[in-house]
Design a protein around this motif. Structure first.
Motif, PDB file in Angstrom:
ATOM      1  N   ALA A  24      24.367  55.099   5.983  1.00  9.33           N
ATOM      2  CA  ALA A  24      23.202  56.159   6.069  1.00  9.33           C
ATOM      3  C   ALA A  24      23.469  57.085   7.207  1.00  9.33           C
ATOM      4  N   ALA A  25      24.082  56.470   8.634  1.00  8.86           N
ATOM      5  CA  ALA A  25      24.309  57.135   9.725  1.00  8.86           C
ATOM      6  C   ALA A  25      25.102  56.498  10.640  1.00  8.86           C
ATOM      7  N   TYR A  26      25.663  57.380  11.545  1.00 14.50           N
ATOM      8  CA  TYR A  26      26.236  56.623  12.757  1.00 14.50           C
ATOM      9  C   TYR A  26      25.581  56.650  14.090  1.00 14.50           C
ATOM     10  N   LEU A  27      25.366  55.910  14.943  1.00 16.05           N
ATOM     11  CA  LEU A  27      24.555  56.071  16.067  1.00 16.05           C
ATOM     12  C   LEU A  27      25.868  55.887  17.098  1.00 16.05           C
ATOM     13  N   VAL A  28      26.145  57.101  18.085  1.00 13.58           N
ATOM     14  CA  VAL A  28      27.097  57.090  18.905  1.00 13.58           C
ATOM     15  C   VAL A  28      26.406  57.515  20.202  1.00 13.58           C
ATOM     16  N   SER A  29      27.318  57.225  21.441  1.00 13.62           N
ATOM     17  CA  SER A  29      26.537  57.425  22.626  1.00 13.62           C
ATOM     18  C   SER A  29      26.763  59.088  22.886  1.00 13.62           C
ATOM     19  N   ALA A  30      25.902  59.562  23.730  1.00 17.78           N
ATOM     20  CA  ALA A  30      25.943  60.956  24.150  1.00 17.78           C
ATOM     21  C   ALA A  30      27.114  61.689  24.500  1.00 17.78           C
ATOM     22  N   SER A  31      27.595  60.679  25.428  1.00 16.67           N
ATOM     23  CA  SER A  31      29.070  61.183  25.622  1.00 16.67           C
ATOM     24  C   SER A  31      30.288  61.489  24.714  1.00 16.67           C
ATOM     25  N   GLU A  32      30.056  60.531  23.998  1.00 18.25           N
ATOM     26  CA  GLU A  32      31.173  60.390  22.599  1.00 18.25           C
ATOM     27  C   GLU A  32      30.624  61.911  21.536  1.00 18.25           C
ATOM     28  N   PHE A  33      29.215  61.835  21.586  1.00 14.14           N
ATOM     29  CA  PHE A  33      28.998  63.270  20.724  1.00 14.14           C
ATOM     30  C   PHE A  33      29.467  64.261  21.350  1.00 14.14           C
ATOM     31  N   GLU A  34      29.183  64.527  22.731  1.00 14.59           N
ATOM     32  CA  GLU A  34      29.580  65.915  23.277  1.00 14.59           C
ATOM     33  C   GLU A  34      30.917  66.036  23.282  1.00 14.59           C
ATOM     34  N   GLU A  35      31.795  64.926  23.281  1.00 15.29           N
ATOM     35  CA  GLU A  35      33.291  64.954  23.287  1.00 15.29           C
ATOM     36  C   GLU A  35      33.774  65.548  22.063  1.00 15.29           C
ATOM     37  N   LEU A  36      32.885  64.917  21.028  1.00 10.34           N
ATOM     38  CA  LEU A  36      33.440  65.534  19.617  1.00 10.34           C
ATOM     39  C   LEU A  36      32.978  66.928  19.245  1.00 10.34           C
ATOM     40  N   VAL A  37      31.920  67.205  19.686  1.00 13.90           N
ATOM     41  CA  VAL A  37      31.452  68.709  19.703  1.00 13.90           C
ATOM     42  C   VAL A  37      32.489  69.446  20.229  1.00 13.90           C
ATOM     43  N   GLU A  38      32.772  68.983  21.571  1.00 15.84           N
ATOM     44  CA  GLU A  38      34.027  69.890  22.077  1.00 15.84           C
ATOM     45  C   GLU A  38      35.404  69.813  21.600  1.00 15.84           C
ATOM     46  N   LYS A  39      35.667  68.815  21.009  1.00 16.32           N
ATOM     47  CA  LYS A  39      36.914  68.906  20.221  1.00 16.32           C
ATOM     48  C   LYS A  39      36.893  69.752  18.875  1.00 16.32           C
ATOM     49  N   MET A  40      35.526  69.659  18.214  1.00 12.67           N
ATOM     50  CA  MET A  40      35.363  70.621  16.989  1.00 12.67           C
ATOM     51  C   MET A  40      35.473  72.250  17.349  1.00 12.67           C
ATOM     52  N   GLU A  41      34.713  72.374  18.615  1.00 11.62           N
ATOM     53  CA  GLU A  41      34.763  73.778  19.078  1.00 11.62           C
ATOM     54  C   GLU A  41      36.383  74.289  19.525  1.00 11.62           C
ATOM     55  N   ASP A  42      36.880  73.464  19.898  1.00  4.07           N
ATOM     56  CA  ASP A  42      38.509  73.613  20.212  1.00  4.07           C
ATOM     57  C   ASP A  42      39.289  73.713  18.814  1.00  4.07           C
ATOM     58  N   LEU A  43      39.049  73.064  17.935  1.00  3.19           N
ATOM     59  CA  LEU A  43      39.726  73.225  16.784  1.00  3.19           C
ATOM     60  C   LEU A  43      39.449  74.514  16.008  1.00  3.19           C
ATOM     61  N   MET A  44      37.993  74.753  16.115  1.00  6.16           N
ATOM     62  CA  MET A  44      37.554  75.970  15.539  1.00  6.16           C
ATOM     63  C   MET A  44      38.377  77.327  16.346  1.00  6.16           C
ATOM     64  N   ASP A  45      38.330  77.240  17.607  1.00  6.46           N
ATOM     65  CA  ASP A  45      39.250  78.289  18.170  1.00  6.46           C
ATOM     66  C   ASP A  45      40.636  78.309  17.740  1.00  6.46           C
ATOM     67  N   ILE A  46      41.158  77.158  17.732  1.00  2.00           N
ATOM     68  CA  ILE A  46      42.658  77.308  17.096  1.00  2.00           C
ATOM     69  C   ILE A  46      42.722  77.676  15.815  1.00  2.00           C
ATOM     70  N   ILE A  47      41.884  77.555  14.940  1.00  3.91           N
ATOM     71  CA  ILE A  47      41.818  77.875  13.710  1.00  3.91           C
ATOM     72  C   ILE A  47      41.561  79.479  13.285  1.00  3.91           C
ATOM     73  N   GLU A  48      40.805  79.888  14.249  1.00  2.00           N
ATOM     74  CA  GLU A  48      40.479  81.502  14.215  1.00  2.00           C
ATOM     75  C   GLU A  48      41.836  81.993  14.971  1.00  2.00           C
TER      76      GLU A  48
END
Length: 87
Positions: free
Chosen positions: A36-60
């Motif tokens: 139904a969902a995953y529970l992750v720590s705040a630091s892991e979530f923030e790290e994932l968001v940062e990585k996703m933003e970096d990947l979006m910049d690379i794609i652009e």
């Protein structure tokens, strides 16, 4: 680091325990034998968001390079580009 698993009922009854367990990795929350969902720590979530933003910049950036290669006479307004980059 393996993913731990729990039911929604167990999560409700032991929320503090599962929040602590996120320090070792994500906790999979199951509902009727399905994820139904995953529970992750705040630091892991923030790290994932940062990585996703970096990947979006690379794609652009890759798309922009492809566009420039297709049309070498293409010009870009420097002020607009810097603004978009947050510079």
């Amino acid at each position: 680091m393996g993913t731990k698993e729990t039911s929604i009922t167990q999560l409700r009854e032991n929320l503090a325990k599962y929040l602590d367990e996120t320090r070792q990795g994500p906790v999979r929350i199951m509902k009727h034998s399905e994820t139904a969902a995953y529970l992750v720590s705040a630091s892991e979530f923030e790290e994932l968001v940062e990585k996703m933003e970096d990947l979006m910049d690379i794609i652009e950036g890759t798309r922009t390079l492809e566009e420039i290669q297709k049309n070498p006479n293409l010009t870009v307004d420097a002020e607009k580009a810097f603004k978009e980059l947050g510079l």
